[in-house]
Design an enzyme around this catalytic site. Sequence first.
Site, mmCIF file in Angstrom:
data_model
loop_
_atom_site.group_PDB
_atom_site.id
_atom_site.type_symbol
_atom_site.label_atom_id
_atom_site.label_comp_id
_atom_site.label_asym_id
_atom_site.label_seq_id
_atom_site.Cartn_x
_atom_site.Cartn_y
_atom_site.Cartn_z
ATOM 1 N N GLY A 100 37.266 36.259 65.843
ATOM 2 C CA GLY A 100 35.732 36.222 66.464
ATOM 3 C C GLY A 100 34.844 35.223 65.205
ATOM 4 O O GLY A 100 33.541 35.070 65.573
ATOM 5 N N ARG A 329 49.672 38.225 69.263
ATOM 6 C CA ARG A 329 49.577 37.678 67.825
ATOM 7 C C ARG A 329 50.218 38.759 66.865
ATOM 8 O O ARG A 329 49.920 39.917 67.472
ATOM 9 C CB ARG A 329 48.187 37.220 67.317
ATOM 10 C CG ARG A 329 47.218 38.305 67.464
ATOM 11 C CD ARG A 329 45.918 37.698 66.864
ATOM 12 N NE ARG A 329 44.733 38.548 67.516
ATOM 13 C CZ ARG A 329 43.615 38.103 67.331
ATOM 14 N NH1 ARG A 329 43.102 36.963 67.118
ATOM 15 N NH2 ARG A 329 42.465 39.195 68.110
ATOM 16 N N ARG A 548 46.053 48.955 23.316
ATOM 17 C CA ARG A 548 44.997 48.517 22.434
ATOM 18 C C ARG A 548 44.499 49.952 21.286
ATOM 19 O O ARG A 548 43.713 50.594 21.805
ATOM 20 C CB ARG A 548 43.775 48.111 23.209
ATOM 21 C CG ARG A 548 43.985 46.975 23.945
ATOM 22 C CD ARG A 548 42.729 46.704 24.890
ATOM 23 N NE ARG A 548 42.754 45.252 25.516
ATOM 24 C CZ ARG A 548 42.735 45.170 26.874
ATOM 25 N NH1 ARG A 548 43.193 46.221 27.546
ATOM 26 N NH2 ARG A 548 42.784 43.994 27.082
ATOM 27 N N ARG A 604 49.178 47.225 19.579
ATOM 28 C CA ARG A 604 48.472 46.018 19.308
ATOM 29 C C ARG A 604 47.470 46.517 18.297
ATOM 30 O O ARG A 604 46.700 47.442 18.523
ATOM 31 C CB ARG A 604 47.436 45.437 20.333
ATOM 32 C CG ARG A 604 47.225 43.869 20.183
ATOM 33 C CD ARG A 604 45.906 43.760 19.791
ATOM 34 N NE ARG A 604 44.634 44.361 20.326
ATOM 35 C CZ ARG A 604 44.000 44.026 21.558
ATOM 36 N NH1 ARG A 604 44.410 42.775 22.047
ATOM 37 N NH2 ARG A 604 42.879 44.690 21.927
ATOM 38 N N GLU A 731 46.931 33.812 22.207
ATOM 39 C CA GLU A 731 45.629 33.964 22.969
ATOM 40 C C GLU A 731 44.763 32.881 22.447
ATOM 41 O O GLU A 731 43.618 32.796 22.861
ATOM 42 C CB GLU A 731 45.056 35.264 22.831
ATOM 43 C CG GLU A 731 44.851 36.211 21.625
ATOM 44 C CD GLU A 731 44.580 37.421 21.760
ATOM 45 O OE1 GLU A 731 43.889 38.030 22.800
ATOM 46 O OE2 GLU A 731 44.684 38.196 20.564
ATOM 47 N N SER A 750 53.042 37.917 23.505
ATOM 48 C CA SER A 750 52.645 38.197 24.594
ATOM 49 C C SER A 750 51.337 37.570 24.736
ATOM 50 O O SER A 750 50.424 37.530 23.799
ATOM 51 C CB SER A 750 52.245 39.886 24.296
ATOM 52 O OG SER A 750 51.474 40.169 25.639
ATOM 53 N N GLY A 752 47.770 36.805 25.745
ATOM 54 C CA GLY A 752 46.465 37.454 25.982
ATOM 55 C C GLY A 752 45.761 36.660 26.546
ATOM 56 O O GLY A 752 44.849 35.700 26.195
ATOM 57 N N THR A 753 45.880 36.408 28.044
ATOM 58 C CA THR A 753 45.294 35.332 28.757
ATOM 59 C C THR A 753 43.810 35.920 29.241
ATOM 60 O O THR A 753 42.983 34.676 29.653
ATOM 61 C CB THR A 753 45.867 35.443 30.240
ATOM 62 O OG1 THR A 753 46.227 36.569 30.551
ATOM 63 C CG2 THR A 753 47.191 34.604 30.064
ATOM 64 N N ASN A 754 43.204 36.710 28.686
ATOM 65 C CA ASN A 754 41.609 36.817 28.695
ATOM 66 C C ASN A 754 41.104 35.976 27.698
ATOM 67 O O ASN A 754 40.176 35.095 27.981
ATOM 68 C CB ASN A 754 41.373 38.321 28.053
ATOM 69 C CG ASN A 754 41.850 39.360 29.347
ATOM 70 O OD1 ASN A 754 42.271 39.088 30.337
ATOM 71 N ND2 ASN A 754 42.178 40.781 29.032
ATOM 72 N N ASP A 755 41.636 36.047 26.283
ATOM 73 C CA ASP A 755 41.377 35.283 25.225
ATOM 74 C C ASP A 755 41.635 33.969 25.337
ATOM 75 O O ASP A 755 40.730 32.888 25.174
ATOM 76 C CB ASP A 755 41.616 35.920 23.919
ATOM 77 C CG ASP A 755 40.318 36.970 23.637
ATOM 78 O OD1 ASP A 755 39.152 36.663 23.489
ATOM 79 O OD2 ASP A 755 40.914 37.812 22.956
ATOM 80 N N TYR A 837 58.233 39.963 30.749
ATOM 81 C CA TYR A 837 57.626 41.193 31.662
ATOM 82 C C TYR A 837 56.303 40.724 31.817
ATOM 83 O O TYR A 837 55.731 39.851 31.311
ATOM 84 C CB TYR A 837 57.851 42.246 30.605
ATOM 85 C CG TYR A 837 57.018 42.285 29.500
ATOM 86 C CD1 TYR A 837 55.571 42.657 29.343
ATOM 87 C CD2 TYR A 837 57.550 42.031 28.295
ATOM 88 C CE1 TYR A 837 54.812 42.722 28.182
ATOM 89 C CE2 TYR A 837 56.879 41.925 27.021
ATOM 90 C CZ TYR A 837 55.618 42.192 27.167
ATOM 91 O OH TYR A 837 54.894 42.411 25.910
HETATM 92 C C1 PEP Z 1 43.499 39.283 26.050
HETATM 93 O O1 PEP Z 1 42.833 38.449 25.252
HETATM 94 O O2 PEP Z 1 44.004 38.956 27.084
HETATM 95 C C2 PEP Z 1 44.055 40.524 25.601
HETATM 96 C C3 PEP Z 1 44.795 41.249 26.327
HETATM 97 O O3 PEP Z 1 43.379 41.226 24.527
HETATM 98 P P1 PEP Z 1 41.769 41.817 24.674
HETATM 99 O O4 PEP Z 1 41.465 41.832 26.086
HETATM 100 O O5 PEP Z 1 42.016 43.021 23.907
HETATM 101 O O6 PEP Z 1 41.119 40.844 24.135
HETATM 102 MG MG MG Z 2 42.537 39.301 23.060
#
Ligand code: PEP
Ligand code: MG
Length: 859
Positions: A100, A329, A548, A604, A731, A750, A752-755, A837
Site C-alpha cells: 500500500g 506473495r 554490574r 564487574r 571500552e 569483554s 563494553g561497546t556502550n563506552d 560469547y
Molecule cells: C559498556 O560500556 O558497554 C558497559 C557494558 O558498561 P556500562 O554500560 O556499565 O558502562
Molecule cells: Mg562501560
Amino acid sequence: MKQKVFLFSEGNKDMKTLLGGKGANLCEMTNLKLPIPQGFIISTEVCKEYLKKQKKLSNSLLNEINLNIRKLEELTGKTLGGNNPLILSIRSGAPISMPGMMDTILNLGLNDDVVEILSIKYTREFAFSIYSRFIEMFSNIVKQIPREKFTEIEHKLKHNKIAEKNKFYEILTEKYKSLYKKNFQEDFPQNPEEQLIQCILAIFNSWNNNRAKLYRKLNNIDDNMGTAVNIQEMVFGNLNNASATGVAFTRNPANGENKIFGEFLINAQGEDIVAGIRTPDEIKNMKNIFPKLYSEFINYATILENHYKDMQDIEFTIENEKLFILQTRNGKRSPYAAIKIATDMVKENLISKEQALLRINPKDITILLHGSFNKDSIEKAQILGKGLGGSAGIAVGKIVLRSEDVVDSDTILVRTETSPEDLNGMSIASGILTAKGGLTSHGAVVARSMGKCCVAGCPTLSINLERNEIFLGNNLLKEGDYISIDGYSGNIYLGKLKIDLSEEMKEFYEIIDWAKSIKKLSVRMNADTPEDCIRGLKYFAEGVGLCRTEHMFFKADRIEPVREMILANTSEERRNALNKIKPYQKDDFLQIFKIIKDKPINIRLLDPPLHEFLPNTPKELQKLSKSMKISLAQIKERLQKLEEHNPMLGHRGCRLAITYPEIYITQCEAIIESALEVLKENITVNLEIMIPLISSLEEFNFIKTIIETNLKEKYKEDLNKITYSLGTMIELPRACITANKIAQSAAFFSFGTNDLTQTTFGMSRDDSGKFIEEYKEHNILNKSPFETIDIDGVGYLMKLAINLARETNPNFKIGICGEQGGDPESIDYCHKLNLDYISCSGFKIPIAIIAAAQSQLKK
Ligand code: PEP
Ligand code: MG
C-alpha cells in the site's frame, strides 16, 4: 541491448530484484499455468535510471513498451483503445513488498469511445463506473488532484435526488472530467498509450513519496532498489453478482493455524477490501456461493503454498464465474504465527529446521515475550467492545484520534480506518484500533508487519473528530482516556489492564532448541540481581556476561553507605562505609551463585559515574550528614570537591580503584567469601572478575597486583579452592590499540561497546538522543551506533583488539556486554569476529540465540 520490458512468460520467481516481487511471482504463476490475467513488467532498472536522471523515457524503451503492448494484444485478442478494448491495471512492485505504500491505477484504456463500446458489451452503469474510477485515480495519482475533491462531488451527487439512479456514473464521469478540465485547461487525455506512459512515470515517482520513504526507513529497505511497473489485463470483480474479489492466506496470519483464512466481497474490486470501506465476508462462505470456484481456488492455494514452501497471501478475482489469480506473495504474519508456521512446516516436511530458523525475525521474539493481560485483571475489567483480532499482541495506552498527535508509545491510535498516511502514528503507538476494515485491511496488514497489536473493524466504535471523543457502544470516551486492547481476541477494555509475561508456546521452545544446537556463539545474560538471573536462565542464558556491582546499590536502603564511601575523606572513613556495604554484596553474591551454579559468571567491579549516586535533595543531604556524623556544610563542601565537568570521562571505573584501592579489595573479598561459602554446598562457582575502563597494561597490572596480593594474604590456601580469573573490559580506544599488551596480563576481555562507542565517536551516550535522529534523517548515520555496532569505526577497533589479543594468545577469551550484544545485526558481526560469547539483557536472550544460529547458518 539489455532487455527492460518482460512478458509474464519471460520471467520467474528468482528475478525479484529486476522484476519486483509482484512481477516475479506473476511470471512464476504463469509458468505454473495458473489462470493469470496476462501482462508485462517494466524492470526496476528503468525506474532507477529514470529517478537518477529525472529524464523522459528513452525512445528505445518506448519502442519496447509498444512492442509488448502489441504482444499482449495478441495474447488477449483485445486492442488498447480498439473495438474489443483491452483494459489495464498499472501497479507498482518493489523487490521487497511495501504493501500500500506506492500507487496503483486501475481501468486504464478507457476513454469516451471505449466507454460506449463497454456499455454495449456489459452495462452502461458498469462501463461508466469504471471510467469514473479511472479518471479519479489518474487525476489523483498522475496529476495530484486531491482525492477529497472527487469524494465531495460523489457525495453531493448521491444526495441529489434529481440524478436518475441508472445515470449516476454517467453524470459522475462528466463531473470528474469537468474537474479535470478546470484544473488543467485541457480535456482528460483520450489516447490510451499516452495515458499509459504518464501512469508509468507516476508509479516510478511514487517510489519517493513520503510514506514509501518512511516505510523503507522503518523496515530497513534500501532506498536505491526502485520499483518495477506491472501492466496487466484488468479482470472485473465488480461486473455483476457473479463476480467477486478476495484476499486469502493459506494459513492464519494472526495465529498460524493451518487453515485457509481470508475474505471476499461480491461485486467489488480488490481496492474495496484493502481500503476497508466495505466489511467483507469470510472466505469459507464462498463455498456456499461459488462452490466450484471455491474448490478450484483451494486447489490453486495448495499448489502455491507447496511450490513456494511458505504461507501465501493470494489476491483473486472472479469475473462472471471465472476465477483469476492476481497476485501471490509470502504473507506477512504475526510473530506468533511466524513461529507456528515455521515449526509446522518442518513437521509437514515442507522445509528443513535450518530454513525454518532463517524465517524467524529475531526481533519478533521480543513482541512474543510481551505477554498477555492478567486473568484477574480481565475478569474485573469492563469490556467496551469487540472487533477482529487483526494482529496478535496486547496494548495499553491513551486514546489518540489523529496520527500526527501520536507522540509516544503510551497511546493507542483509534481511527475509523487507517490509510498509508497513518504509518508514522502507527509506528509509534503501542496499538491500533479501527472501526472499519477486515483482517486484510490496511490497518491489520501493516500492524502485523510491524509486529504491533491491532483490533480491526469494531462495529460499535464511532469517532467524533470535532469533539475529540469516541463512542464504544453506549460508552463515551474522550481522547486521552486509557483503554487496553487485545489483538488475539479483539476485545477492547476500559482503563489499563495488568500485563503478565507470555503464556508459553511450545513451538517457541522448539525453535530455541534448534537454534541452540546450531549456534556457535555462547549467549550470556547481563544480570545484576537474583531476579535477573532467574529470568535469564529461564530464557536459556549460558552464564552471566556482566554483573554490574554498582547496580546492587540502587536500592533505597543500600545507597546510603555507598554515598558515605564516595564522600569519605580518609581511608578509615572509607573502610567504615565499605564494611557496611560488604554484607549487602555478599548477600547478593550468595543468592546469585546459588542460582547460577557452575555456569560462568562475570562480575564487574564498581564503575559508577559518581554523579549517579550523589545526594540531591535537602532531605538526602540531612540524612547523610547524620549518618556520617559531619555537618551539612562539610557534606556540601565535599560534594563540591567531587563535582566533575564531565563525569562520564571523570573519576570512574578503574580510576576510582587507583585512588581508593580498598573499594575493589572489599568487593573481591565479598566475592571470594561468598564463593567459599557456597562451596560448602558443593557449588563450584566459575568466576570471572572484571575491571572496568582500563586503558593500559600498567593500569591493569597496578590493580591486579593489589587485588591478588590482598586475596592471597587473606585467604591463603583457601583461595586455591576457588576458580577465578581476572580480566578487563575493553571500552576505550586506547585499550583496543594496546590489546596485545593488556592480553599479556588479563585473562579475558569483554567489549563494553556502550563506552567504546561513546569514546570512539566522542559522543556522550547520555546526550546523543538529542541529535542522533537528525543524523539519521540526513543519512549521516543509518542507525544509532549505541543500538547497532558501527562496523567501520567501533567494529574496526574491536577487530583490531581481537587480532592483537589473539596474537598474544590464540585462545584468548573475548565477549561483548554492551547494549549492542542483544541486537541481531551486531550479533552477526560478533559471530564474524569469532567472539566466544555475547551478553545481553534477559528478555533479549531468545533473540540473541536465534540471531546467533542464523549467523552460523548464513556463513
Ligand atoms: C559498556 O560500556 O558497554 C558497559 C557494558 O558498561 P556500562 O554500560 O556499565 O558502562
Ligand atoms: Mg562501560
